[in-house]
Design an enzyme around this catalytic site. Sequence first.
Site, PDB file in Angstrom:
ATOM      1  N   HIS A 284       0.844  -1.194   0.000  1.00 23.90           N
ATOM      2  CA  HIS A 284       0.000   0.000   0.000  1.00 23.90           C
ATOM      3  C   HIS A 284       0.879   1.243   0.000  1.00 23.90           C
ATOM      4  O   HIS A 284       1.864   1.284   0.729  1.00 23.90           O
ATOM      5  CB  HIS A 284      -0.809   0.092   1.297  1.00 23.90           C
ATOM      6  CG  HIS A 284      -1.880  -0.913   1.447  1.00 23.90           C
ATOM      7  ND1 HIS A 284      -3.204  -0.561   1.478  1.00 23.90           N
ATOM      8  CD2 HIS A 284      -1.848  -2.250   1.618  1.00 23.90           C
ATOM      9  CE1 HIS A 284      -3.937  -1.645   1.662  1.00 23.90           C
ATOM     10  NE2 HIS A 284      -3.140  -2.687   1.756  1.00 23.90           N
ATOM     11  N   HIS A 327      -0.540  -0.312  12.358  1.00 20.11           N
ATOM     12  CA  HIS A 327       0.417   0.782  12.416  1.00 20.11           C
ATOM     13  C   HIS A 327       0.303   1.571  13.706  1.00 20.11           C
ATOM     14  O   HIS A 327      -0.694   1.503  14.417  1.00 20.11           O
ATOM     15  CB  HIS A 327       0.273   1.709  11.213  1.00 20.11           C
ATOM     16  CG  HIS A 327      -1.084   2.334  11.034  1.00 20.11           C
ATOM     17  ND1 HIS A 327      -2.189   1.630  10.651  1.00 20.11           N
ATOM     18  CD2 HIS A 327      -1.501   3.620  11.187  1.00 20.11           C
ATOM     19  CE1 HIS A 327      -3.229   2.442  10.557  1.00 20.11           C
ATOM     20  NE2 HIS A 327      -2.845   3.645  10.888  1.00 20.11           N
ATOM     21  N   GLU A 333      -5.194  10.567  14.623  1.00 16.12           N
ATOM     22  CA  GLU A 333      -6.157  10.317  13.563  1.00 16.12           C
ATOM     23  C   GLU A 333      -7.580  10.267  14.121  1.00 16.12           C
ATOM     24  O   GLU A 333      -7.892   9.420  14.945  1.00 16.12           O
ATOM     25  CB  GLU A 333      -5.865   8.969  12.897  1.00 16.12           C
ATOM     26  CG  GLU A 333      -4.438   8.821  12.402  1.00 16.12           C
ATOM     27  CD  GLU A 333      -4.151   7.415  11.903  1.00 16.12           C
ATOM     28  OE1 GLU A 333      -5.078   6.579  11.848  1.00 16.12           O
ATOM     29  OE2 GLU A 333      -2.983   7.152  11.574  1.00 16.12           O
ATOM     30  N   TYR A 342     -16.449   0.812   6.546  1.00 21.33           N
ATOM     31  CA  TYR A 342     -15.015   1.076   6.399  1.00 21.33           C
ATOM     32  C   TYR A 342     -14.293  -0.266   6.318  1.00 21.33           C
ATOM     33  O   TYR A 342     -14.589  -1.187   7.084  1.00 21.33           O
ATOM     34  CB  TYR A 342     -14.539   1.906   7.587  1.00 21.33           C
ATOM     35  CG  TYR A 342     -13.051   2.129   7.598  1.00 21.33           C
ATOM     36  CD1 TYR A 342     -12.405   2.672   6.491  1.00 21.33           C
ATOM     37  CD2 TYR A 342     -12.283   1.796   8.708  1.00 21.33           C
ATOM     38  CE1 TYR A 342     -11.035   2.875   6.496  1.00 21.33           C
ATOM     39  CE2 TYR A 342     -10.915   2.008   8.730  1.00 21.33           C
ATOM     40  CZ  TYR A 342     -10.298   2.539   7.613  1.00 21.33           C
ATOM     41  OH  TYR A 342      -8.942   2.727   7.616  1.00 21.33           O
ATOM     42  N   HIS A 357      -7.635   7.489  17.047  1.00 22.04           N
ATOM     43  CA  HIS A 357      -6.386   6.777  17.276  1.00 22.04           C
ATOM     44  C   HIS A 357      -5.325   7.849  17.456  1.00 22.04           C
ATOM     45  O   HIS A 357      -4.819   8.403  16.482  1.00 22.04           O
ATOM     46  CB  HIS A 357      -6.059   5.844  16.104  1.00 22.04           C
ATOM     47  CG  HIS A 357      -7.164   4.864  15.806  1.00 22.04           C
ATOM     48  ND1 HIS A 357      -7.514   4.484  14.537  1.00 22.04           N
ATOM     49  CD2 HIS A 357      -8.004   4.213  16.646  1.00 22.04           C
ATOM     50  CE1 HIS A 357      -8.528   3.621  14.604  1.00 22.04           C
ATOM     51  NE2 HIS A 357      -8.845   3.445  15.867  1.00 22.04           N
ATOM     52  N   HIS A 363      -3.067   0.378  16.020  1.00 25.34           N
ATOM     53  CA  HIS A 363      -4.378   0.083  15.453  1.00 25.34           C
ATOM     54  C   HIS A 363      -4.210  -0.498  14.058  1.00 25.34           C
ATOM     55  O   HIS A 363      -3.102  -0.719  13.584  1.00 25.34           O
ATOM     56  CB  HIS A 363      -5.278   1.328  15.454  1.00 25.34           C
ATOM     57  CG  HIS A 363      -4.737   2.486  14.678  1.00 25.34           C
ATOM     58  ND1 HIS A 363      -3.691   3.268  15.113  1.00 25.34           N
ATOM     59  CD2 HIS A 363      -5.085   3.005  13.475  1.00 25.34           C
ATOM     60  CE1 HIS A 363      -3.430   4.216  14.230  1.00 25.34           C
ATOM     61  NE2 HIS A 363      -4.263   4.071  13.215  1.00 25.34           N
TER      62      HIS A 363
END
Length: 427
Positions: A284, A327, A333, A342, A357, A363
């Site tokens: 990603h 991560h 965030e 989601y 987060h 998370h």
Amino acid sequence: MTDYLTGFGGMHETEAVAGALPIGRNSPQRPAFGLYAEQLSGSAFTMPRSENRRSWLYRMRPTADHPPYEAYRGNQMVGAKGSDKPLAPNRLRWDPPELPVGNDFVDGLVTMLATRDPADLEGVALHCYRADVSMTHRSFMSADGELLFLPQRGALHLFTEMGRLDVPPGHIAIVPRGVRFRVEVPEGGAGGYVAENYGAPFRLPDLGPIGANGLANPRDFETPAAAFEDVEGDHELIQKNGGHLWAATIDRSPLDVVAWHGNYAPCRYDLTRFNTLGTVSFDHPDPSIFTVLTSPSDVPGRANADFVIFPPRWMVAEDTFRPPWFHRNVMSEAMGLIHGEYDAKADGFTPGGLSLHNVMSGHGPDVETWRKASEAELQPHKIDGTLAFMVETCWPYKPTDFALQRAQHDYDEAWQGFPKAKVPDAD
Ligand SMILES: [Fe+2]
């Protein structure tokens, strides 16, 4: 009917009545029709030209004509500071908050997450709103920050000093600091999110090696053509200054700008126009690839606030775990969901809800999402029917007391039960 001018951050000029806009002089002693010339500056006068934002408004009466403001007696939940109590480094999530019923936008706006004090000229706050009725005979303005509207349920009609914006769910709107507006709810009720940016105004991110096109393209931002109302009678001005609401009553509508020109103006943007980019080989890109707008801080590359979306998109990578990876991040965030699901959460995160987060909290996908993705065949796959967003900031968020009292109690369980990796003995 609403007319729009296209382009992001550029110079516009517009007049609702032919001949209202002077040519060649910003502030003639006698503007047409007896209009008053007024400059609205969104940056210090001496900012470099590339950062300078200002517009000239030609209005029926000057903004300066108002009595003293007094403390507003209505809504006391907007502008709330983050809780004073030490905040445990836990991940937090909320169901759509139950907000007071029967209010207009001003009284239905509740601060959920705060960062800095508005006087710091940095930071961002996240509010939720429930508006059941349109604002009539009153208008709102934030002197604290720029407002980024994210309707989730029901369209908003923003009648601003500089024109009218229709903003259904799936669109965003930006109302600059200091621009006055009224919120109408044409469908009879609305709810959603507002991010209030105390720092540098939102702008399009630089694209680096992506090139000249992609992500949010400037031509898709729509600024309203000038529109005004000529209404006499009591009108309540409500204004947010220093985290508090203040009110004064004048004898007319302040939405009386007949013409304007400049680069400091509201706009709207249809998020389906976002040109989503991603990998076509493996792994990603970082989620910054989904940045719609950024408010830079004084540190290069470290955003005061990034507005990011997770829209429908194809996942075509090889040898790649498809949900977001696990991560931890020095940035904080806050996420919301406009519609759909989601892709990192199997349940518990519903449209109108919120998650947080904060700095360095671990998370990523929950157990069920991880299991499904680990077992799925890796073939091109379209994530569809969803629109999530994130307001990421370098300043840790502090939930307000209102928010803390309503957080889900079991969010940590989303990450309980991962099987232990089977690692052979070290050689
Ligand atoms: Fe994250």
